[in-house]
Motif scaffolding. Structure first.
Motif, PDB file in Angstrom:
ATOM      1  N   THR A  54     -15.582 -43.380  -1.215  1.00 56.06           N
ATOM      2  CA  THR A  54     -15.131 -42.535  -2.325  1.00 56.06           C
ATOM      3  C   THR A  54     -16.043 -41.327  -2.501  1.00 56.06           C
ATOM      4  O   THR A  54     -17.269 -41.439  -2.430  1.00 56.06           O
ATOM      5  CB  THR A  54     -15.102 -43.340  -3.636  1.00 56.06           C
ATOM      6  OG1 THR A  54     -14.217 -44.449  -3.488  1.00 56.06           O
ATOM      7  CG2 THR A  54     -14.644 -42.480  -4.804  1.00 56.06           C
ATOM      8  N   LEU A  55     -15.424 -40.175  -2.751  1.00 58.41           N
ATOM      9  CA  LEU A  55     -16.134 -38.976  -3.192  1.00 58.41           C
ATOM     10  C   LEU A  55     -15.839 -38.768  -4.668  1.00 58.41           C
ATOM     11  O   LEU A  55     -14.683 -38.632  -5.061  1.00 58.41           O
ATOM     12  CB  LEU A  55     -15.675 -37.750  -2.404  1.00 58.41           C
ATOM     13  CG  LEU A  55     -16.134 -36.388  -2.949  1.00 58.41           C
ATOM     14  CD1 LEU A  55     -17.650 -36.247  -2.866  1.00 58.41           C
ATOM     15  CD2 LEU A  55     -15.433 -35.240  -2.228  1.00 58.41           C
ATOM     16  N   VAL A  56     -16.881 -38.772  -5.488  1.00 64.70           N
ATOM     17  CA  VAL A  56     -16.775 -38.415  -6.902  1.00 64.70           C
ATOM     18  C   VAL A  56     -17.241 -36.969  -7.015  1.00 64.70           C
ATOM     19  O   VAL A  56     -18.364 -36.641  -6.645  1.00 64.70           O
ATOM     20  CB  VAL A  56     -17.644 -39.332  -7.781  1.00 64.70           C
ATOM     21  CG1 VAL A  56     -17.633 -38.850  -9.227  1.00 64.70           C
ATOM     22  CG2 VAL A  56     -17.156 -40.776  -7.691  1.00 64.70           C
ATOM     23  N   VAL A  57     -16.377 -36.085  -7.531  1.00 63.67           N
ATOM     24  CA  VAL A  57     -16.682 -34.659  -7.475  1.00 63.67           C
ATOM     25  C   VAL A  57     -16.206 -33.964  -8.750  1.00 63.67           C
ATOM     26  O   VAL A  57     -15.189 -34.334  -9.338  1.00 63.67           O
ATOM     27  CB  VAL A  57     -16.026 -34.026  -6.218  1.00 63.67           C
ATOM     28  CG1 VAL A  57     -14.507 -34.178  -6.244  1.00 63.67           C
ATOM     29  CG2 VAL A  57     -16.435 -32.568  -6.038  1.00 63.67           C
ATOM     30  N   SER A  58     -16.953 -32.961  -9.178  1.00 58.80           N
ATOM     31  CA  SER A  58     -16.615 -32.230 -10.395  1.00 58.80           C
ATOM     32  C   SER A  58     -15.289 -31.500 -10.254  1.00 58.80           C
ATOM     33  O   SER A  58     -15.014 -30.856  -9.229  1.00 58.80           O
ATOM     34  CB  SER A  58     -17.718 -31.220 -10.724  1.00 58.80           C
ATOM     35  OG  SER A  58     -17.326 -30.364 -11.781  1.00 58.80           O
ATOM     36  N   ALA A  59     -14.486 -31.592 -11.304  1.00 56.87           N
ATOM     37  CA  ALA A  59     -13.221 -30.854 -11.365  1.00 56.87           C
ATOM     38  C   ALA A  59     -13.388 -29.530 -12.085  1.00 56.87           C
ATOM     39  O   ALA A  59     -12.417 -28.759 -12.195  1.00 56.87           O
ATOM     40  CB  ALA A  59     -12.168 -31.701 -12.083  1.00 56.87           C
ATOM     41  N   ASP A  60     -14.601 -29.226 -12.562  1.00 55.13           N
ATOM     42  CA  ASP A  60     -14.840 -28.036 -13.380  1.00 55.13           C
ATOM     43  C   ASP A  60     -15.656 -26.961 -12.669  1.00 55.13           C
ATOM     44  O   ASP A  60     -15.391 -25.763 -12.819  1.00 55.13           O
ATOM     45  CB  ASP A  60     -15.569 -28.422 -14.668  1.00 55.13           C
ATOM     46  CG  ASP A  60     -14.797 -29.411 -15.514  1.00 55.13           C
ATOM     47  OD1 ASP A  60     -13.556 -29.332 -15.513  1.00 55.13           O
ATOM     48  OD2 ASP A  60     -15.433 -30.256 -16.163  1.00 55.13           O
ATOM     49  N   GLN A  61     -16.679 -27.368 -11.920  1.00 56.36           N
ATOM     50  CA  GLN A  61     -17.601 -26.412 -11.330  1.00 56.36           C
ATOM     51  C   GLN A  61     -16.940 -25.749 -10.119  1.00 56.36           C
ATOM     52  O   GLN A  61     -16.443 -26.432  -9.220  1.00 56.36           O
ATOM     53  CB  GLN A  61     -18.901 -27.133 -10.934  1.00 56.36           C
ATOM     54  CG  GLN A  61     -20.088 -26.209 -10.745  1.00 56.36           C
ATOM     55  CD  GLN A  61     -20.178 -25.678  -9.330  1.00 56.36           C
ATOM     56  OE1 GLN A  61     -19.786 -26.337  -8.376  1.00 56.36           O
ATOM     57  NE2 GLN A  61     -20.711 -24.449  -9.182  1.00 56.36           N
ATOM     58  N   PRO A  62     -16.901 -24.414 -10.076  1.00 57.41           N
ATOM     59  CA  PRO A  62     -16.137 -23.729  -9.023  1.00 57.41           C
ATOM     60  C   PRO A  62     -16.516 -24.128  -7.607  1.00 57.41           C
ATOM     61  O   PRO A  62     -15.645 -24.292  -6.744  1.00 57.41           O
ATOM     62  CB  PRO A  62     -16.432 -22.249  -9.298  1.00 57.41           C
ATOM     63  CG  PRO A  62     -16.725 -22.189 -10.762  1.00 57.41           C
ATOM     64  CD  PRO A  62     -17.439 -23.468 -11.081  1.00 57.41           C
ATOM     65  N   GLY A  63     -17.806 -24.256  -7.339  1.00 56.53           N
ATOM     66  CA  GLY A  63     -18.230 -24.638  -5.996  1.00 56.53           C
ATOM     67  C   GLY A  63     -17.747 -26.022  -5.608  1.00 56.53           C
ATOM     68  O   GLY A  63     -17.346 -26.264  -4.458  1.00 56.53           O
ATOM     69  N   ALA A  64     -17.780 -26.950  -6.561  1.00 57.70           N
ATOM     70  CA  ALA A  64     -17.301 -28.305  -6.291  1.00 57.70           C
ATOM     71  C   ALA A  64     -15.790 -28.317  -6.080  1.00 57.70           C
ATOM     72  O   ALA A  64     -15.270 -29.057  -5.234  1.00 57.70           O
ATOM     73  CB  ALA A  64     -17.686 -29.230  -7.439  1.00 57.70           C
ATOM     74  N   VAL A  65     -15.086 -27.497  -6.840  1.00 52.92           N
ATOM     75  CA  VAL A  65     -13.632 -27.401  -6.681  1.00 52.92           C
ATOM     76  C   VAL A  65     -13.294 -26.857  -5.287  1.00 52.92           C
ATOM     77  O   VAL A  65     -12.387 -27.370  -4.603  1.00 52.92           O
ATOM     78  CB  VAL A  65     -13.018 -26.506  -7.775  1.00 52.92           C
ATOM     79  CG1 VAL A  65     -11.540 -26.263  -7.520  1.00 52.92           C
ATOM     80  CG2 VAL A  65     -13.211 -27.158  -9.151  1.00 52.92           C
TER      81      VAL A  65
END
Length: 467
Positions: free
Chosen positions: A219-230
């Motif tokens: 699993t990858l848990v990743v920010s839905a808010d930070q532009p780079g993570a998106v």
């Protein structure tokens, strides 16, 4: 502690650590000692961390000398900060000893476990700590390796009896490519560590490689808010065998933050998860720490921890050294220490502190970290300091770098002045202590900020205020 669980990796039964007192190195040394290895090492000066390692049976030499390398050492462990001319490293190469990068040593320790690797340009230490504390509170006894102490010297690592291993994954030198996690966390992706990354595109490629090493079915848990993570999510969306869990305030996030309610130095956070609402307390201030807690929640769930119990257990986290750590109060003035050294971190911590103050001023003593970072991000650092009521800027802390022509803290001072900040350059710790103590009034808050030795000023400021 008697050794149990996974065996000591080959070549690491009698390791010698160069720079054993460092945050990353000391954690690996501690776990090896707890597993039964005969650990030795050296560091430039004595410290509470070195003393904690000695209490575990490790031999810690002061200074760097080829004579410190034991005749029967099985390997030498180094970080990227150790230079080739280090006498202990040179002696190891002459003797033909294996030279192991700390990330390879950590990867070996994670073999046979369920690894959770927490990555991101900032927030790694806090999120890893939150997860380690919460899983421990649930009785799961995780192993963990963190880039900062939770509550006492040496508490940055633990060899647990449980299956889960939580580790901070450092992107600065691309060493996180050595890990193969079951759960990977990416909090944010921004350009930093300019000595190793020439562009944001290189950073994206590095994070893509990290995500590509997640175990099949992981699993990858990743920010839905930070532009780079998106952006990173869009790049890895089609990777086969990868489950992606997005977290944040964005509409449609898999774990959606619906409310963050500041309450002084704590926050109450509500998240929507699988159609259910969970509300829990985060015992540190600021929305960025609330986001870290939700990422920790999602990662723990992905590793098999029960959601509701884990949410409650996250309240057990009360902070890590240097992450908005209260150093004390004197003459009605609170002194808090912050590790923030990237502009995004600086702005986040200053915003959090501003929300937690009750009308007093926020006074900052900031120490820039690295010449390369100051060259590339000095303007943004100055802009962040405009969030304070007044700031003092110390000379650049060089760490592993040599000076760069024309790069001084004056770059930050000029940028801060252009942003309308009340800012002054100071040279030397004594001058900074005297000046900020003279400025502070009852009700104010003094924030020492930076990744260098500015952390040592807190007690000196408190003593000066108490005079």
């Amino acid at each position: 502690m008697s050794p149990s669980g996974p065996p000591v990796p080959p070549d690491l039964d009698r390791p010698h650590f160069i720079g054993i007192g460092g945050a990353g190195m000391s954690g690996i040394a501690k776990i090896l000692a707890q597993r039964g290895a005969r650990v030795a090492g050296s560091d430039a000066k004595d410290s509470e961390t070195a003393q904690a390692l000695r209490a575990l049976g490790a031999t810690v030499h002061l200074g760097h000398d080829a004579a410190h390398l034991a005749p029967d050492a099985s390997a030498v462990v180094v970080s990227s900060a150790i230079r080739a001319q280090n006498p202990e490293l040179a002696a190891a190469r002459e003797r033909g000893l294996p030279v192991v990068h700390r990330s390879d040593a950590l990867a070996a320790l994670m073999a046979g476990t369920t690894p959770i690797a927490v990555a991101g340009t900032h927030g790694k230490t806090t999120t890893t700590s939150m997860l380690a504390v919460a899983l421990t509170a649930l009785g799961l006894d995780p192993s963990y390796a963190i880039g900062g102490d939770l509550d006492a010297p040496g508490s940055n690592a633990h060899h647990g009896g449980g299956e889960i291993f939580v580790a901070e994954a450092d992107e600065s030198d691309r060493s996180f490519h050595r890990y193969a996690p079951q759960v990977a966390v990416v909090l944010n992706v921004e350009l930093d560590h300019h000595a190793n990354y020439a562009s944001l595109e290189e950073v994206y490629e590095s994070f893509e490689e990290f995500v590509g090493r997640v175990r099949p079915g992981g699993t990858l848990v990743v920010s839905a808010d930070q532009p780079g993570a998106v952006e990173l999510t869009s790049r890895v969306r089609d990777l086969g065998g990868l489950n992606i869990v997005t977290v944040g305030e964005a509409e449609g996030a898999d774990v959606q933050i619906t409310r963050i309610n500041p309450r002084g130095l704590t926050s109450e956070v509500s998240v929507l998860l699988d159609g259910r609402m969970l509300t829990f307390t985060v015992s540190v201030p600021g929305s960025h720490y609330a986001h870290n807690a939700v990422a920790a929640l999602a990662a723990g769930i992905a590793a098999g921890a029960p959601a509701r119990n884990l949410a409650s257990a996250l309240a057990k986290y009360t902070g890590v050294k240097r992450r908005l750590q209260l150093k004390g109060e004197a003459a009605g003035v609170q002194v808090i220490d912050s590790y923030a050294h990237h502009p995004t971190e600086m702005a986040a911590d200053l915003t959090a502190i501003r929300q937690a103050t009750d009308g007093g001023r926020v006074l900052v003593v900031f120490q820039p970290h690295l010449f390369s970072r100051t060259r590339e991000l000095g303007t943004e650092m100055g802009g962040a300091l405009a969030l304070a009521d007044a700031s003092l800027v110390l000379d650049i802390y060089p760490a592993r770098e040599d000076p760069l022509p024309g790069i001084t803290s004056e770059l930050i001072v000029s940028a801060a002045e252009a942003a309308g900040a009340d800012v002054t350059a100071v040279h030397g710790a004594d001058a900074a202590v005297e000046r900020v103590a003279g400025m502070a009034k009852p009700g104010d808050l003094v924030l020492t900020m930076g990744a260098g030795d500015v952390t040592e000023l807190g007690p000196l400021i408190l003593a000066r205020l108490a005079d």
